[in-house]
Motif scaffolding. Structure first.
Motif, mmCIF file in Angstrom:
data_model
loop_
_atom_site.group_PDB
_atom_site.id
_atom_site.type_symbol
_atom_site.label_atom_id
_atom_site.label_comp_id
_atom_site.label_asym_id
_atom_site.label_seq_id
_atom_site.Cartn_x
_atom_site.Cartn_y
_atom_site.Cartn_z
ATOM 1 N N ASP A 320 0.835 -1.362 0.144
ATOM 2 C CA ASP A 320 0.098 0.133 0.066
ATOM 3 C C ASP A 320 0.859 1.154 0.063
ATOM 4 O OD1 ASP A 320 -2.365 -1.575 0.005
ATOM 5 O OD2 ASP A 320 -2.255 -1.713 2.264
ATOM 6 N N ARG A 321 2.096 1.014 -0.052
ATOM 7 C CA ARG A 321 3.134 2.097 0.038
ATOM 8 C C ARG A 321 3.513 2.604 -1.691
ATOM 9 N NH1 ARG A 321 7.364 0.704 3.070
ATOM 10 N NH2 ARG A 321 8.739 0.203 1.150
ATOM 11 N N LEU A 322 3.465 3.534 -2.203
ATOM 12 C CA LEU A 322 4.003 3.984 -3.419
ATOM 13 C C LEU A 322 5.718 4.136 -3.080
ATOM 14 C CD1 LEU A 322 2.975 4.785 -6.073
ATOM 15 C CD2 LEU A 322 3.218 7.313 -5.334
ATOM 16 N N ASP A 323 6.376 3.300 -3.812
ATOM 17 C CA ASP A 323 7.810 3.218 -3.443
ATOM 18 C C ASP A 323 8.521 3.086 -4.721
ATOM 19 O OD1 ASP A 323 10.264 2.597 -2.705
ATOM 20 O OD2 ASP A 323 9.614 0.621 -1.445
ATOM 21 N N TRP A 324 9.311 4.194 -5.093
ATOM 22 C CA TRP A 324 10.008 4.288 -6.240
ATOM 23 C C TRP A 324 11.264 3.547 -6.344
ATOM 24 C CZ3 TRP A 324 6.239 6.075 -8.572
ATOM 25 C CH2 TRP A 324 5.688 7.163 -8.336
#
Length: 392
Positions: A320-324
């Motif tokens: 659920d985390r946006l992680d580049w």
């Protein structure tokens, strides 16, 4: 089990419901489709990836519905597209269209996409509220695919309207009527191009051959309809979902503002994080088999929730985390296997060009309304915003 996707709250945020289903069992019985066939819903990543590539799950809807009573009257050009076929027919049809979406072919389209993007953004009112979906996410993909197919500019608004109506969940009469309108239009356009050939993708399909093989009239109309719909519908949702994700994650947005060259790599994470296709198109079991821990009987429909699979913590840590920094290349946003989206390179090119343009031109871009007031489209197949009000 009843279908949770019928809950209005699901449209706003399906991921808690997906997570609950996945924790219970990643493959479980559930009523599938508007006519509530007893089937199975797949929410786990491993099971979804396996199902997408399993030849025992057929996409031949004509065979599934043969002999079954139905109130629907979808035009065959929409009901039986390439997406609703199995090999060898699917292999043959896909081979005839794949070359239009190669990396090289898409690279040649990039200057046109950039010009259209800039032209649309030039119309945004400075310092005022505007709807990103209505003013860019919808028109850009429509213009691009219509340009590819050779749809005259004056006729594009009607094409856009029919495409939107085809995804009007809960309104079967509107969907069916739109399918006939779209098929009739494409039949006429093909006839016009035969009379006066050009250089568009549709002209190429009319002339396409594979040895002695060529497309039948019915196949031509069906492919043209599919390319029009798929060529912009999912891209529209991808653009809207991606921009919303960035606006809701200012730290992640700041990274891209600082280094726009990270945008191409970020596209896969954005596609994973909020997939533009929530559930893959129809499949059914041609024989009994085991998927995960579930015994799927012959004839059972199977719905594969791509959005749920892309948030499976068994495959993507802290999903659920946006992680580049995450390696998201294995996401299922474009599907998997022989039916993986043929237009994926074009969609990613449009996404990259749009995000780079927004980063360069609107450093203060922000949401104009609270997130819980954003309207989501009422459809369970795709996931997308009806509008995205932003301030420049």
């Amino acid at each position: 089990m009843t279908d949770p996707t019928r809950d209005p709250l699901f449209l706003r945020n399906p991921y808690p419901a997906y997570a609950a289903l996945r924790r219970t069992c990643p493959v479980q019985p559930m009523a599938i489709g508007a006519e509530t066939h007893a089937g199975y819903l797949v929410t786990g990543y491993a099971q979804a990836r396996e199902a997408l590539a399993d030849p025992r799950l057929s996409k031949d809807t004509a065979a599934f519905f043969a002999g079954k009573e139905s109130r629907r009257r979808l035009h065959p050009a929409v009901a039986h597209t390439m997406l609703a076929t199995d090999p060898p027919r699917h292999t043959r049809l896909r081979k005839l269209v794949t070359k239009a979406f190669t990396t090289g072919a898409v690279a040649r389209m990039r200057p046109f996409i950039a010009r259209v993007t800039d032209d649309l953004l030039d119309r945004w009112p400075a310092g005022e509220q505007t709807d990103f979906v209505g003013t860019l996410a919808v028109p850009l993909p429509v213009i691009v695919i219509c340009e590819l197919l050779g749809v005259p500019e004056a006729e594009r608004p009607a094409v856009q309207r029919w495409s939107g109506e085809l995804f009007a969940a809960g309104n079967s009469d509107l969907i069916d009527a739109a399918s006939h309108s779209m098929a009739a239009y494409m039949t006429g356009l093909i006839a016009a191009k035969r009379a006066r050939p050009g250089r568009s993708l549709l002209d190429q399909l009319i002339a396409a051959r594979d040895g002695d093989d060529r497309l039948s009239e019915e196949e031509l109309v069906s492919l043209a309809v599919l390319l029009l719909i798929a060529g912009h519908e999912t891209t529209t949702n991808f653009l809207g979902n991606a921009v919303l994700a960035l606006l809701l994650h200012p730290d992640a947005l700041a990274v891209l503002r600082e280094d726009p060259d990270r945008v191409p790599a970020a596209l896969d994470e954005l596609l994973r994080f909020d997939s533009p296709v929530s559930t893959a198109t129809f499949r059914y079991a041609t024989e009994a088999f085991t998927l995960g821990s579930a015994e799927i009987p012959a004839g059972a429909p199977v719905a594969i929730a791509l959005g749920a699979a892309n948030r499976d913590p068994e495959r993507f840590a802290a999903p659920d985390r946006l992680d580049w920094d995450r390696d998201a290349a294995a996401h299922l946003g474009f599907g998997h296997g022989i039916h993986r989206c043929v237009g994926a390179p074009l969609a990613k090119a449009e996404g990259e060009i749009v995000l780079r343009a927004l980063l360069a031109r609107f450093p203060g871009l922000r949401l104009a309304v609270p997130p819980d007031r954003l309207p989501w489209r009422h459809t369970r197949l795709v996931r997308g915003l009806a509008s995205l009000p932003v301030l420049t």
